[in-house]
Design a protein around this motif. Sequence first.
Motif, mmCIF file in Angstrom:
data_model
loop_
_atom_site.group_PDB
_atom_site.id
_atom_site.type_symbol
_atom_site.label_atom_id
_atom_site.label_comp_id
_atom_site.label_asym_id
_atom_site.label_seq_id
_atom_site.Cartn_x
_atom_site.Cartn_y
_atom_site.Cartn_z
ATOM 1 N N PRO A 184 73.080 56.961 25.604
ATOM 2 C CA PRO A 184 74.525 57.229 25.677
ATOM 3 C C PRO A 184 75.169 56.750 26.971
ATOM 4 O O PRO A 184 76.306 56.238 26.956
ATOM 5 C CB PRO A 184 74.588 58.752 25.561
ATOM 6 N N LEU B 115 78.195 54.156 27.423
ATOM 7 C CA LEU B 115 79.427 54.496 28.154
ATOM 8 C C LEU B 115 79.676 53.507 29.294
ATOM 9 O O LEU B 115 80.807 53.077 29.532
ATOM 10 C CB LEU B 115 79.328 55.923 28.694
ATOM 11 N N ALA C 178 77.237 67.308 25.396
ATOM 12 C CA ALA C 178 78.640 67.748 25.401
ATOM 13 C C ALA C 178 79.375 67.317 26.659
ATOM 14 O O ALA C 178 80.533 66.864 26.602
ATOM 15 C CB ALA C 178 78.692 69.270 25.235
ATOM 16 N N PRO D 260 82.828 58.911 22.184
ATOM 17 C CA PRO D 260 81.970 59.911 22.842
ATOM 18 C C PRO D 260 80.635 60.065 22.099
ATOM 19 O O PRO D 260 80.601 60.212 20.872
ATOM 20 C CB PRO D 260 82.786 61.195 22.769
ATOM 21 N N THR D 261 79.529 60.015 22.836
ATOM 22 C CA THR D 261 78.183 60.236 22.295
ATOM 23 C C THR D 261 77.358 60.994 23.318
ATOM 24 O O THR D 261 77.744 61.109 24.490
ATOM 25 C CB THR D 261 77.490 58.897 21.971
ATOM 26 N N SER E 190 83.503 61.030 28.413
ATOM 27 C CA SER E 190 83.948 59.851 27.657
ATOM 28 C C SER E 190 85.377 60.030 27.158
ATOM 29 O O SER E 190 86.198 59.095 27.182
ATOM 30 C CB SER E 190 83.008 59.599 26.473
ATOM 31 N N GLY E 191 85.704 61.257 26.691
ATOM 32 C CA GLY E 191 87.061 61.516 26.230
ATOM 33 C C GLY E 191 88.092 61.385 27.336
ATOM 34 O O GLY E 191 89.194 60.849 27.128
ATOM 35 N N ARG F 89 80.151 63.702 26.426
ATOM 36 C CA ARG F 89 81.234 63.437 25.478
ATOM 37 C C ARG F 89 82.596 63.775 26.098
ATOM 38 O O ARG F 89 83.586 63.067 25.886
ATOM 39 C CB ARG F 89 81.011 64.235 24.188
ATOM 40 N N ARG F 90 82.637 64.883 26.857
ATOM 41 C CA ARG F 90 83.899 65.229 27.526
ATOM 42 C C ARG F 90 84.313 64.155 28.528
ATOM 43 O O ARG F 90 85.487 63.789 28.624
ATOM 44 C CB ARG F 90 83.766 66.591 28.221
#
Length: 401
Positions: free
Chosen positions: A168, A172, A194, A190-191, A200-201, A197-198
Amino acid sequence: MRSPALTTAIRLESAVLNQETGVRGYGLTGMPEFITPYQHGLTEQKTSIAQLTELLDGDRVGLDDLKTVQDAVARWQERIARPIAAAPPGSPSTLATARAAEGKAAFDDVRAALSSQQERLRADRVRARDGLMATMALRNWVFSTIGILIVVLTALVFEGLRRGINGPLDRLGADARTIAGGDFDHPIVPTGPADLRRLSGEIDFMRRRLVRELAFSEEARLRLDAQAADLQRSNAELEQFAYVASHDLQEPLRKISSFTQLLQRRYGGELDARADLYIGFAVDGANRMQTLINDLLDFSRVGRLHNDHKSVDLVKVLERTLSALSIGIEEAGATITHDPLPTLVADPTQIGMLWQNLIGNAVKFRRPEEAPSIHVTAAREGELWRFTVTDNGIGIGIAPE
């Protein structure tokens, strides 16, 4: 829309000045040819006001300025322009002389309203440019932030290797590098855990904001480029007009000058002294008109070409100006004196136009009951010279060096 509005406001001012010139010439001479620029000015005024109304739609202050200009022009037209224009041709209008002072005051109000409107439009254009610069600064800040985030993400990649999330983080990092390389439309999916992913967001949110800011900045830049192109084209058209006008005027003037010189050589001394004097006036007037036409072309290039600065004797320039205005000075019975004037490094054409405007206005706008007594003074103030023109002891013009 401020640059088009400013350009239209300047055209409106030109239309009103054409009206004033035509009405004043018609009132003083009664010649119907002077009505033509007045009528053309009315047409151009109506067109310019309609365009300004459309361009300033939604701008309450701008529309108020336009209303002030319209009211001032309407008062001047009602009291001065229309009554004089309605007078029968063939002889000077008594109304022009009777309302000379009132007409000057009314047109001064028109000039003040036009000047206030143009100053406000210029200030609005400067504020728009400052807003564009602020947007560009924000864009640079966002770019810097993206660069810092890329460095942080690189550190996270190495930490992820230890935690077993190489995949991941590599994805990214690749997305971030793609965006940093200029592909701002590339999405970040997002991958992983958690927290990753946050992150990435958040990065994708920043990317979307950056795309919006870049779109706004590009639109503003295109508008600014279009305005600059319009201004450059307008300047080129003005210079071309001055060139064509001076070129077209030179041909008939050259013919007049040639034939008057032929008359002087052929009949000089054969007629009476008054005829020789009249022929001399005609030759001298044609030569001065040739100089004025050349000066018109030089003046149209001010600011775009290097000015012809050299040592200028202000006494000689003033004497040439008095010679050019000799007929008006004689008709007004004016007496013109001057203090010792200095020699300055300046543009001779512009200095000559300065004297001609000051002396010409002093002779033209005089008290009806007495002949003008004009005096020119010069005083040094530090590194500058200040020139003052007075009529019967009352100051009518001040020009700094």
